[in-house]
Design an enzyme around this catalytic site. Structure first.
Site, PDB file in Angstrom:
ATOM      1  N   ASP A 103      28.476  36.217  32.480  1.00 19.74           N
ATOM      2  CA  ASP A 103      29.863  36.306  32.039  1.00 19.74           C
ATOM      3  C   ASP A 103      30.125  35.096  31.154  1.00 19.74           C
ATOM      4  O   ASP A 103      29.941  33.953  31.584  1.00 19.74           O
ATOM      5  CB  ASP A 103      30.776  36.273  33.277  1.00 19.74           C
ATOM      6  CG  ASP A 103      31.994  37.141  33.117  1.00 19.74           C
ATOM      7  OD1 ASP A 103      32.663  37.008  32.079  1.00 19.74           O
ATOM      8  OD2 ASP A 103      32.292  37.935  34.029  1.00 19.74           O
ATOM      9  N   ASP A 205      34.398  37.684  28.170  1.00 13.29           N
ATOM     10  CA  ASP A 205      35.723  37.772  28.770  1.00 13.29           C
ATOM     11  C   ASP A 205      36.816  37.830  27.688  1.00 13.29           C
ATOM     12  O   ASP A 205      36.733  37.121  26.678  1.00 13.29           O
ATOM     13  CB  ASP A 205      35.910  36.505  29.632  1.00 13.29           C
ATOM     14  CG  ASP A 205      37.107  36.567  30.552  1.00 13.29           C
ATOM     15  OD1 ASP A 205      37.103  37.404  31.465  1.00 13.29           O
ATOM     16  OD2 ASP A 205      38.053  35.773  30.359  1.00 13.29           O
ATOM     17  N   GLU A 268      34.897  42.511  26.919  1.00  6.31           N
ATOM     18  CA  GLU A 268      36.060  42.988  27.676  1.00  6.31           C
ATOM     19  C   GLU A 268      37.239  43.116  26.713  1.00  6.31           C
ATOM     20  O   GLU A 268      37.714  42.116  26.167  1.00  6.31           O
ATOM     21  CB  GLU A 268      36.433  42.016  28.802  1.00  6.31           C
ATOM     22  CG  GLU A 268      37.568  42.577  29.657  1.00  6.31           C
ATOM     23  CD  GLU A 268      38.365  41.531  30.429  1.00  6.31           C
ATOM     24  OE1 GLU A 268      39.038  41.907  31.396  1.00  6.31           O
ATOM     25  OE2 GLU A 268      38.322  40.342  30.057  1.00  6.31           O
ATOM     26  N   HIS A 329      36.354  44.031  38.888  1.00 14.50           N
ATOM     27  CA  HIS A 329      36.976  43.061  39.793  1.00 14.50           C
ATOM     28  C   HIS A 329      38.458  42.825  39.492  1.00 14.50           C
ATOM     29  O   HIS A 329      39.107  42.049  40.197  1.00 14.50           O
ATOM     30  CB  HIS A 329      36.206  41.739  39.716  1.00 14.50           C
ATOM     31  CG  HIS A 329      36.334  41.093  38.371  1.00 14.50           C
ATOM     32  ND1 HIS A 329      35.779  41.631  37.226  1.00 14.50           N
ATOM     33  CD2 HIS A 329      36.971  39.974  37.964  1.00 14.50           C
ATOM     34  CE1 HIS A 329      36.075  40.883  36.183  1.00 14.50           C
ATOM     35  NE2 HIS A 329      36.800  39.856  36.604  1.00 14.50           N
ATOM     36  N   ASP A 330      38.981  43.430  38.420  1.00 17.05           N
ATOM     37  CA  ASP A 330      40.404  43.268  38.087  1.00 17.05           C
ATOM     38  C   ASP A 330      41.215  44.514  38.402  1.00 17.05           C
ATOM     39  O   ASP A 330      42.440  44.506  38.232  1.00 17.05           O
ATOM     40  CB  ASP A 330      40.558  42.984  36.579  1.00 17.05           C
ATOM     41  CG  ASP A 330      39.920  41.672  36.168  1.00 17.05           C
ATOM     42  OD1 ASP A 330      39.964  40.715  36.963  1.00 17.05           O
ATOM     43  OD2 ASP A 330      39.372  41.608  35.047  1.00 17.05           O
TER      44      ASP A 330
HETATM   45  C1  GLC Z   1      39.365  38.566  32.477  1.00 13.03           C
HETATM   46  C2  GLC Z   1      38.684  38.577  33.819  1.00 13.03           C
HETATM   47  C3  GLC Z   1      39.705  38.273  34.870  1.00 13.03           C
HETATM   48  C4  GLC Z   1      40.284  36.908  34.590  1.00 13.03           C
HETATM   49  C5  GLC Z   1      40.850  36.833  33.179  1.00 13.03           C
HETATM   50  C6  GLC Z   1      41.135  35.426  32.778  1.00 13.03           C
HETATM   51  O1  GLC Z   1      40.297  39.574  32.359  1.00 13.03           O
HETATM   52  O2  GLC Z   1      38.053  39.800  34.030  1.00 13.03           O
HETATM   53  O3  GLC Z   1      39.177  38.323  36.161  1.00 13.03           O
HETATM   54  O4  GLC Z   1      41.292  36.614  35.520  1.00 13.03           O
HETATM   55  O5  GLC Z   1      39.922  37.318  32.240  1.00 13.03           O
HETATM   56  O6  GLC Z   1      39.941  34.731  32.574  1.00 13.03           O
END
Ligand code: GLC
Length: 536
Positions: A103, A205, A268, A329-330
């Site tokens: 990540d 991310d 993402e 995970h979100d």
């Molecule tokens: C992304 C991650 C998430 C995190 C956010 C801020 O969306 O998947 O878990 O809280 O970024 O880094």
């Protein structure tokens, strides 16, 4: 796309699996998962047929956002192990002929990162411009109306230097200024550090956040905002995200990857399809895979899903490779969004669509969101907006491996409680049950990987109505497959007007169906999904 044009690469014909490292396997009895724990469980992943493992952040971090607030990009948090453990993990993954995706969190650092510590030390510090600092408005208020994803304003006042800094997430996660060439270079160096070690790629991310409007204009209000939504959704983030110049940054990252052999990045990006596909970049020199969250964001209804899938297929640039995912995970887990019976249908959809699937750890055993008592909530998104039920903890609970204490995850107190039913629902029990979710996943993966039609073949929609959707997959020179899914709980008839077929059911959510031959009509049970091998 014509599947004969070129050889498919590992990230196209393989299957990805996301590990949330805190929750996978503890090896040192502190209640938190770690790298040695993951090593211990690699045989599970190999047995399941996984090709690439994406691990959420494992770097040094104050853990304000559980690792997405990084204080050292080239280290390992002692909670997860040492750099030696990391090297061992990478080696063990490669020995099993799998790949490792790390990540990468380039948009923001922790406020404890030395870069930010320097940046905030004075207005004339050389790293001042590495972050986004702005004066207050004449009345002392924030530079503009931008909101933070985790609640409240996106601007934090710094008393010492009398300016605000911008943070898209927590105030402990200041955004880097990606317009600054030194920042760009520093992060490319981070990428090279891991690529030199042999890491196979990155999940990047919040890729669409990396560049902000250079005039810092106010975001417009969102006319569709409703009070149950996160406060962030009160505005449309048109100036704070998805700026045209972000594509230049993505292209630079791609260049770094391309200077190595067969590395990749999956970005993402939560954007509508037409915007999402621009992240493939001009001439496909952007992200190899912009994460496609349509199976998460589309209501679980046959017609809407069929339409979303076709829209996505239609929007892909030539040679842009598709990808699909059901949970992460979100987000709430798939079982908690659509129910256990439909989660089997969802598994069949995920693993038969054209494009790289990513499986979220635990989905392969049908783990559900676990209710976390109010006083045990850990996720900042849950803590900051307590009335909105937005905590992500329920989807991050420890993996349920067996029926021993704490599901075999740890012999200490787990950092987050396990599902009450872990003694019944776990990997060990499900491995022995032909009808379990795990057996379904395993068989779907096996068949997908055996059959070129399923892992690289073309996709053709056949039919959809209020209850079902159907499509075929076909690679030239190989047998054709047809997938018929009943997205409702009631029986229905599959009798497409313009498509005649004869074939044998080779895999079904209710395995009793398997081996049956059908031609032109099938009566399907509620929550039933079937995969037919069609006669030539
Ligand atoms: C992304 C991650 C998430 C995190 C956010 C801020 O969306 O998947 O878990 O809280 O970024 O880094």
């Amino acid at each position: 796309m014509n599947e004969e044009k070129k050889e498919h690469l590992w990230w196209q014909n393989g299957i990805f699996y996301q590990i949330y490292p805190r929750s996978y396997q503890d090896s040192n009895s502190d209640g938190v998962g770690d790298l040695n724990g993951i090593i211990k469980r690699l045989d599970h992943l190999k047995w399941l047929g996984i090709s690439a493992v994406w691990i959420s952040p494992i770097y040094p971090s104050p853990m304000a956002d559980f690792g997405y607030d990084i204080s050292d990009y080239t280290g390992i948090h002692p909670l997860f192990g040492s750099m030696n453990d990391f090297d061992k993990l990478l080696e063990e993954i490669h020995v099993r002929d799998m790949k490792l995706i790390l990540d990468l969190v380039p948009n923001h650092t922790s406020d404890q990162h030395p870069w930010f510590q320097e940046s905030k030390s004075s207005r004339d510090n050389p790293k001042r411009d590495w972050y986004i600092w702005h004066d207050a408005k004449p009345d002392g208020s924030e530079p503009n109306n931008w909101l933070a994803s985790f609640g409240g304003s996106a601007w934090e006042w710094d008393e010492q230097t009398q300016q605000y800094y911008y943070h898209a997430f927590l105030k402990e996660q200041p955004d880097l200024n990606w317009r600054n060439p030194e920042v760009q270079k520093a992060m490319m160096d981070v990428m090279r550090f891991w690529l030199d070690k042999g890491v196979d790629g990155f999940r990047v991310d919040v890729m669409w956040h990396m560049i902000k409007d250079n005039q810092f204009r106010d975001n417009p209000i969102n006319p569709d905002y409703e009070s149950h939504m996160a406060t962030y959704d009160q505005l449309l983030p048109v100036y704070s995200t998805d700026q045209p110049e972000v594509h230049e940054i993505v292209r630079m990252m791609r260049e770094v990857l391309d200077s190595y052999d067969e590395r990749m990045m999956i970005g993402e990006i939560y954007l509508p399809i037409q915007k999402l596909v621009t992240y493939y970049g001009v001439d496909n020199k952007g992200a190899h895979l912009p994460f496609n969250f349509m199976l998460i964001s589309t209501p679980w209804e046959a017609k809407k899903l069929a339409s979303a899938i076709d829209q996505y297929e239609g929007a892909l640039p030539e040679e842009g490779w598709p990808n699909w995912v059901l949970s992460n995970h979100d987000q709430p887990r798939i079982t908690s969004r659509v129910g256990m019976s439909q989660a089997r249908v969802a598994a069949m959809l995920l693993l038969t669509l054209r494009g790289t699937p990513t499986i979220y750890y635990g989905d392969e055993i049908g783990m559900r969101d676990v209710p976390i008592p109010f006083d045990e909530v850990q996720d900042p998104q849950g803590l900051n907006m307590p009335d909105k039920n937005l905590s992500r903890d329920p989807a991050r609970t420890p993996m349920q491996w067996d029926n021993t204490d704490n599901g075999g995850f740890t012999d200490a107190k787990p950092w987050l409680r396990l599902a009450d039913n872990f003694r019944r629902e776990n990997v060990k029990v499900q491995k022995e049950d032909t009808f379990s979710m795990l057996s379904l996943y395993k068989r779907l993966i096996e068949l997908r990987q055996q059959e070129p039609s399923l892992h690289v073949g073309d996709y053709s929609p056949i039919y959809s109505d209020n209850q079902m959707l159907a499509f075929t997959r076909h690679a030239k020179g190989h047998q054709q497959y047809m997938v018929v899914l009943n997205l409702s709980h009631r029986p229905c008839y599959f009798k497409p007007k313009h498509f005649s077929f004869k074939g044998t059911v080779v895999l079904a959510t209710f395995p009793e169906r398997e081996g049956t031959v059908y031609s032109n009509t099938i009566s399907l049970g509620g929550d039933e999904g079937i995969l037919l091998r069609l006669d030539d």
